[in-house]
Design an enzyme around this catalytic site. Sequence first.
Site, PDB file in Angstrom:
ATOM      1  N   HIS A  86       0.837  -1.201   0.000  1.00  0.00           N
ATOM      2  CA  HIS A  86       0.000   0.000   0.000  1.00  0.00           C
ATOM      3  C   HIS A  86       0.869   1.247   0.000  1.00  0.00           C
ATOM      4  CE1 HIS A  86      -4.003  -1.779   1.006  1.00  0.00           C
ATOM      5  NE2 HIS A  86      -3.227  -2.784   1.373  1.00  0.00           N
ATOM      6  N   GLU A 151       3.308   0.201   4.066  1.00  0.00           N
ATOM      7  CA  GLU A 151       2.895   1.513   3.548  1.00  0.00           C
ATOM      8  C   GLU A 151       4.184   2.158   3.048  1.00  0.00           C
ATOM      9  OE1 GLU A 151      -0.144   2.673   3.299  1.00  0.00           O
ATOM     10  OE2 GLU A 151      -1.373   1.734   4.851  1.00  0.00           O
TER      11      GLU A 151
END
Length: 172
Positions: A86, A151
Amino acid sequence: DGKLFAASPKIKVFLDAGHGGRDTGARGFGFYEKTANLDITLRVKSKLESSGFTVVMTRSDDSTHSLDEIVNMANSSSADLFVSIHNNASISPYSHGTETYWCANGVAGSNQLASLIQSNMISQTGRANRGVKTANFRVIKNTTMPAALVECAFISNQTENGLLKSEDFREK
């Protein structure tokens, strides 16, 4: 030399390119998270396969899968590891850096997987180290193999957004 190689061709990694299709994920400066996620995941797949790993992916195109579908796909794949890729967003335009999550109630080995991903991401990209954290994200909580969610950068930060638009950065 810092490179990772599968000890056996039987090691299978399940890669989840976060979001997709009608679920764009975060958006920053006209750029969708789902686009960066898919490109990075395809690059990771190529690197893993060239190092002897077997790779299964949630998606290789701009399609949508529910969180439960992703968990079911991963659990039925016989994968040894699960990694969800992500990019982050924040209401603050100054938030920046890389962080990796694992679920404290998940499978043993998840903390080590998240730590390895985080340290390698920081060394390869040079982004700020936001650390390894725990969370109960469904895809890392309900999978039956060690799991981590990374992330990579903040799409809402103008500098990191520019990096995410760069093929060179996504390759790192």
